[in-house]
Design an enzyme around this catalytic site. Structure first.
Site, PDB file in Angstrom:
ATOM      1  N   ASN A  39       0.873  -1.366  -0.036  1.00 34.08           N
ATOM      2  CA  ASN A  39      -0.125  -0.071  -0.186  1.00 34.08           C
ATOM      3  C   ASN A  39       0.702   1.138  -0.141  1.00 34.08           C
ATOM      4  O   ASN A  39       0.315   2.464  -0.144  1.00 34.08           O
ATOM      5  CB  ASN A  39      -0.997   0.267   1.188  1.00 34.08           C
ATOM      6  CG  ASN A  39      -2.050  -0.906   0.891  1.00 34.08           C
ATOM      7  OD1 ASN A  39      -2.364  -1.718  -0.133  1.00 34.08           O
ATOM      8  ND2 ASN A  39      -2.983  -1.116   1.932  1.00 34.08           N
ATOM      9  N   TYR A  40       2.252   1.120   0.249  1.00 33.66           N
ATOM     10  CA  TYR A  40       3.057   2.448  -0.053  1.00 33.66           C
ATOM     11  C   TYR A  40       3.894   2.081  -1.162  1.00 33.66           C
ATOM     12  O   TYR A  40       5.098   2.049  -1.012  1.00 33.66           O
ATOM     13  CB  TYR A  40       3.805   2.502   1.318  1.00 33.66           C
ATOM     14  CG  TYR A  40       3.419   2.390   2.642  1.00 33.66           C
ATOM     15  CD1 TYR A  40       2.077   2.963   2.931  1.00 33.66           C
ATOM     16  CD2 TYR A  40       3.841   1.979   3.630  1.00 33.66           C
ATOM     17  CE1 TYR A  40       1.511   3.125   4.045  1.00 33.66           C
ATOM     18  CE2 TYR A  40       3.376   1.773   4.965  1.00 33.66           C
ATOM     19  CZ  TYR A  40       2.254   2.456   5.099  1.00 33.66           C
ATOM     20  OH  TYR A  40       1.615   2.394   6.226  1.00 33.66           O
ATOM     21  N   ARG A  41       3.142   1.968  -2.248  1.00 31.72           N
ATOM     22  CA  ARG A  41       3.865   1.586  -3.603  1.00 31.72           C
ATOM     23  C   ARG A  41       5.247   2.753  -3.601  1.00 31.72           C
ATOM     24  O   ARG A  41       5.180   3.564  -3.553  1.00 31.72           O
ATOM     25  CB  ARG A  41       2.773   1.815  -4.589  1.00 31.72           C
ATOM     26  CG  ARG A  41       1.867   0.481  -4.849  1.00 31.72           C
ATOM     27  CD  ARG A  41       1.517   0.490  -6.168  1.00 31.72           C
ATOM     28  NE  ARG A  41       0.615   1.663  -6.358  1.00 31.72           N
ATOM     29  CZ  ARG A  41       0.088   2.199  -7.566  1.00 31.72           C
ATOM     30  NH1 ARG A  41       0.805   2.024  -8.557  1.00 31.72           N
ATOM     31  NH2 ARG A  41      -0.661   3.143  -7.404  1.00 31.72           N
TER      32      ARG A  41
END
Length: 171
Positions: A114-116
């Site tokens: 989710n923190y690409r």
């Protein structure tokens, strides 16, 4: 009549790590020092364990369960547009990220999806090999299973983004 307060534009790039072993007091002191030298970077440490560690890594696509003490989110926020401000903040983030190397997961250095983090790879039309570079960091051993599902469900790779699960070309 309401007065409108102008909103500031916030710029922000994210990276992540997983810590699997306790960090010594000298290690923590080193981390605090590097943070003080790079004041635009902050870190959030999210504890893992408990019930989360009891769920097998293969139960869902998210594998980062047992064996991880916590996840670190690195962030840098700035309010000034332009390349110079962006470059400075991103450089600070990279310095902190690199300084954390001795304390985080290795081979691969795992990351939270989710923190690409496009620094670990990106390609809109990822080949399997290109996708594996970031895929195993996000999904560990679940990557292969996700590739099989993606190949079966979306063989033409229509649903994709810069770090999506690739398909096998040899279907």
């Amino acid at each position: 009549m309401l007065n409108r307060i102008p909103q500031k534009q916030i710029y922000l790039k994210r990276k992540s790590d997983y810590v699997q072993n306790p960090i010594s007091k000298p290690g923590l002191e080193s981390i605090f020092k590097i943070l003080s030298e790079n004041e635009n970077v902050s870190m959030a440490w999210n504890p893992y364990g408990g019930r989360m560690s009891e769920i097998p890594a293969t139960e869902t696509a998210f594998p980062h369960r047992a064996g991880n003490m916590f996840k670190i989110q690195y962030s840098s926020n700035w309010f000034v547009p332009g390349e110079e401000a962006a470059s400075d903040c991103l450089s600070q983030t990279e310095r902190v990220f690199e300084a954390m190397s001795p304390y985080v997961s290795k081979n691969p250095r795992e990351a939270f999806l989710n923190y690409r983090d496009v620094d670990i790879g990106k390609n809109l039309n990822s080949t399997y090999e290109e996708g594996k570079v970031y895929g195993v960091k996000y999904f560990k051993n679940n990557f292969e299973r996700l590739v099989q599902v993606k190949t079966r469900v979306d063989p033409d790779n229509f649903f994709r983004y810069e770090q999506s699960i690739p398909v096998h070309v040899n279907r």
